[in-house]
Write a protein that holds these residues in place. Structure first.
Motif: not given
Length: 113
Positions: A77-78, A81, A85
């Motif tokens: 997930v990171m 993300f 971003f």
């Protein structure tokens, strides 16, 4: 264009800055050298303990791109993300700078850390 003397003066370091460079650069290169050696040793150990799947290297390539399916949900997930971003920042910030001018300078500190 700046004169050569201004460029030369900007590149002159005082003794404290030189000492910091003399300490930081060898530590930096040593740290990455150690990490490289540890990574290589880990790769060699894993390669010797796993059976060869195929001779054309496709299994190794697939394993590389999916990290051997060993990443947890949080890391995945990171990673998603961070990718999103970064993409939004690369596309959106220049547009905002064009439209709003100096207000877009608020993005600079976020890129330094």
């Amino acid at each position: 264009a700046p004169t050569p003397s201004l460029i030369h003066n900007a590149m002159v370091l005082n003794d404290d800055q030189k000492l910091g460079l003399y300490i930081a650069l060898p530590l930096y290169f040593t740290m990455f050298g150690i990490m490289g050696i540890l990574g290589w040793r880990t790769k060699v150990k894993r390669a010797s303990s796993q059976p060869k799947e195929d001779l054309d290297g496709e299994g190794e390539m697939v394993s590389h791109f999916v990290a051997g399916k060993s990443l947890g949900s949080f890391v995945t997930v990171m990673t998603i993300f961070a990718s999103l971003f970064s993409g939004y920042t690369m596309v959106g910030v220049p547009n905002e700078a064009f439209k709003d001018g100096y207000k877009a300078l608020r993005w600079i500190p976020s890129k330094l850390f």
